[in-house]
Design a protein around this motif. Structure first.
Motif, PDB file in Angstrom:
ATOM      1  N   CYS A 200      50.803  75.772  55.222  1.00 61.54           N
ATOM      2  CA  CYS A 200      51.400  76.139  55.986  1.00 61.54           C
ATOM      3  C   CYS A 200      52.217  74.804  56.402  1.00 61.54           C
ATOM      4  O   CYS A 200      51.486  73.597  56.467  1.00 61.54           O
ATOM      5  CB  CYS A 200      50.536  76.320  57.525  1.00 61.54           C
TER       6      CYS A 200
ATOM      7  N   ASN B  53      50.854  79.506  65.994  1.00 62.08           N
ATOM      8  CA  ASN B  53      51.340  79.923  64.536  1.00 62.08           C
ATOM      9  C   ASN B  53      49.999  79.634  63.482  1.00 62.08           C
ATOM     10  O   ASN B  53      49.845  80.411  62.839  1.00 62.08           O
ATOM     11  CB  ASN B  53      52.581  79.314  64.331  1.00 62.08           C
TER      12      ASN B  53
ATOM     13  N   SER C  34      47.428  82.322  64.528  1.00 63.07           N
ATOM     14  CA  SER C  34      47.854  83.456  63.998  1.00 63.07           C
ATOM     15  C   SER C  34      47.780  83.642  62.548  1.00 63.07           C
ATOM     16  O   SER C  34      47.241  84.853  61.961  1.00 63.07           O
ATOM     17  CB  SER C  34      49.361  83.853  64.519  1.00 63.07           C
ATOM     18  N   ILE C  35      48.179  82.791  61.819  1.00 62.06           N
ATOM     19  CA  ILE C  35      48.098  82.765  60.212  1.00 62.06           C
ATOM     20  C   ILE C  35      46.648  83.127  59.855  1.00 62.06           C
ATOM     21  O   ILE C  35      46.238  83.810  58.914  1.00 62.06           O
ATOM     22  CB  ILE C  35      48.696  81.654  59.687  1.00 62.06           C
TER      23      ILE C  35
ATOM     24  N   GLY D 226      45.316  86.331  61.247  1.00 60.16           N
ATOM     25  CA  GLY D 226      46.119  87.558  60.849  1.00 60.16           C
ATOM     26  C   GLY D 226      46.611  88.381  61.858  1.00 60.16           C
ATOM     27  O   GLY D 226      46.563  89.668  62.061  1.00 60.16           O
ATOM     28  N   SER D 227      46.751  87.788  63.111  1.00 59.97           N
ATOM     29  CA  SER D 227      46.999  88.316  64.517  1.00 59.97           C
ATOM     30  C   SER D 227      48.021  87.667  65.203  1.00 59.97           C
ATOM     31  O   SER D 227      48.209  86.447  65.323  1.00 59.97           O
ATOM     32  CB  SER D 227      45.665  88.840  65.242  1.00 59.97           C
TER      33      SER D 227
ATOM     34  N   THR E 269      38.250  84.010  62.755  1.00 65.55           N
ATOM     35  CA  THR E 269      39.223  83.614  61.473  1.00 65.55           C
ATOM     36  C   THR E 269      38.852  84.281  60.317  1.00 65.55           C
ATOM     37  O   THR E 269      37.646  84.512  59.992  1.00 65.55           O
ATOM     38  CB  THR E 269      39.261  82.200  61.513  1.00 65.55           C
TER      39      THR E 269
ATOM     40  N   ASP F  40      54.702  76.841  60.384  1.00 63.76           N
ATOM     41  CA  ASP F  40      54.443  77.542  61.602  1.00 63.76           C
ATOM     42  C   ASP F  40      55.551  77.513  62.685  1.00 63.76           C
ATOM     43  O   ASP F  40      55.755  78.122  63.511  1.00 63.76           O
ATOM     44  CB  ASP F  40      53.428  76.367  62.207  1.00 63.76           C
TER      45      ASP F  40
ATOM     46  N   ASN G 203      55.987  89.338  59.387  1.00 63.37           N
ATOM     47  CA  ASN G 203      55.346  88.200  60.144  1.00 63.37           C
ATOM     48  C   ASN G 203      54.609  87.010  59.609  1.00 63.37           C
ATOM     49  O   ASN G 203      53.945  87.429  58.535  1.00 63.37           O
ATOM     50  CB  ASN G 203      54.396  88.690  61.216  1.00 63.37           C
TER      51      ASN G 203
ATOM     52  N   TYR H 257      51.946  85.672  60.178  1.00 62.02           N
ATOM     53  CA  TYR H 257      50.636  85.704  60.095  1.00 62.02           C
ATOM     54  C   TYR H 257      50.161  86.901  59.080  1.00 62.02           C
ATOM     55  O   TYR H 257      48.899  87.332  59.129  1.00 62.02           O
ATOM     56  CB  TYR H 257      49.959  85.954  61.324  1.00 62.02           C
TER      57      TYR H 257
END
Length: 415
Positions: A23, A67, A70-71, A74-75, A108, A245, A403, A405
């Motif tokens: 990232c 971000n 989320s990565i 996965g959400s 996670t 991100d 997305n 993520y």
């Protein structure tokens, strides 16, 4: 480890080779486009030609903590709960940094794979993300979690590794430097080359991107080193996935001074002092490069202040792209309602939002143009894989929005 895990509606298979997700903090797609045009990103060019490349949507607000989490979950934020670097607790009226795992509402992928017996490595530039990324990792089974910022104090008990500076062969980097990012990558390469890694997440810092735009010597130097590191990760046998991100926009006037709407000052002048409260979720311990000025703000209305009145007033201010009430913001951006303001304010690409002019020390910018993020203009991020997609994932990528993520899903299941 088991053959697959499930998290937030997605089934992830066991990787048959190391998967490394990077990232790039502040990694606006424009940096890659300029570097490719100027011909100094051979590995990114190789990935794009032989693997997969697209521009994805990051989550809003386009800040670091939402971000990154989320990565790795996965959400969207409505699931994992980390909706800013900073938030107001409506029950207590207190403002909190969202860098403690207590605020995280989802497992996670890193901890799920660790629990399944995988060897997981999570390295971040700034220590503010370390505990969020490292929650639940099994250090006794070879998992590793540390930050460049605190790499001189790593222990087996706290980080799953020690003597990091000796391993990497570099000095402790300054937190306000490009070296903080290159240290993450060099550490990841050294650990990957030792073998036995199943999953690796490397999260960088955006200090240089806040100061310099595409095509500048400083950016060219940084992206040359990033490109080299991506190639070395791939050559060591990993599937390499690169995202960011958030992007980055110039938010300065032609004379170089910051272009800022001081929202608290505007609201106080219109409605009276103490009738509203503005929270800036960009706020974190590292504000020298952006002065806590971003593109997204939350407004909390006290008794007697109408949400519709605030919406109408703020929406007419110069530099404001969009305003939403709580329900509309949560619907539009998939945000958790209990961590959202009564009004959400998003500035345009060329404008930043501050609280009060007296509160922001712009001398911290050290004469550089203000470059920042948080709004819709900065939600676009690269989404690059070193390997080609399967037919199923190629078809999926061609339909609708990708997305950021989804990067682990694509890197693990889709190549």
């Amino acid at each position: 480890m088991g053959h697959e895990i499930e998290l937030n509606g997605v089934t992830y298979r066991r990787p048959n080779r190391p998967v490394v997700v990077v990232c790039i903090d502040g990694g606006d797609p424009a940096y890659f486009e300029r570097g490719l045009s100027d011909g100094f990103l051979p590995n990114i060019r190789r990935f794009r030609e032989h693997g997969f490349s697209a521009v994805a949507h990051g989550v809003m607000p386009s800040y670091t903590n939402p971000n990154n989490m989320s990565i790795v979950t996965g959400s969207p934020q409505s699931v994992h709960g980390i909706s800013g670097n900073y938030f107001l607790d409506p029950d207590t009226g207190e403002e909190h940094m969202m860098n403690d795992p207590v605020f995280l509402r989802s497992e996670t992928l890193l901890e799920k794979f660790s629990a399944a017996g995988a060897r997981v490595v999570a390295i971040t530039a700034k220590d503010k993300l370390r505990r969020l990324l490292g929650r639940g990792l099994d250090f006794e089974n070879g998992c590793i979690n540390f930050s460049s910022e605190k790499s001189d104090t790593c222990t087996m008990e706290e980080n799953g590794i020690e003597n990091v500076l000796d391993m990497v062969g570099l000095p402790l980097p300054d937190v306000y430097s490009a070296d903080l990012s290159t240290f993450v990558l060099e550490a990841g390469i050294k650990i990957l080359e030792r073998g036995g890694v199943d999953l690796m997440y490397l999260s960088l810092t955006d200090y240089i991107q806040h100061k310099y735009g595409p095509g500048t010597p400083e950016i060219n130097d940084l992206y040359t080193s990033l490109d080299s590191a991506f190639g070395r990760l791939a050559d060591a046998g990993a599937v390499v996935a690169v995202t960011a991100d958030h992007g980055m926009s110039d938010k300065s006037l032609p004379d170089g001074s910051p272009n800022v709407v001081y929202l608290m000052d505007e609201l106080d002048a219109q409605f009276g002092e103490n009738t509203t409260r503005v929270v800036l979720p960009i706020t974190d311990p590292y504000v020298r490069h952006h002065g806590a000025l971003g593109g997204f703000a939350r407004v909390y209305c006290t008794e007697g202040t109408g949400v519709d009145d605030v919406l109408g007033f703020v929406g007419d201010l110069d530099g404001i792209e969009a305003v939403y009430d709580k329900a509309a913001a949560c619907s539009e951006f998939d945000l958790p309602p209990d961590r959202e303001g009564d009004v959400v304010v998003v500035s345009n690409a060329n404008t930043a939002i501050g609280r009060s002019e007296a509160e922001h020390d712009l001398s911290e910018l050290q004469g550089y143009r203000l470059r920042s993020h948080g709004g819709l203009a900065e939600r676009y991020v690269p989404f690059i894989l070193s390997e080609p997609l399967t037919d199923d994932y190629a078809r999926r990528s061609a339909v609708g929005t990708i997305n950021s993520y989804e990067i682990f899903d694509y890197a693990i299941n889709g190549v």
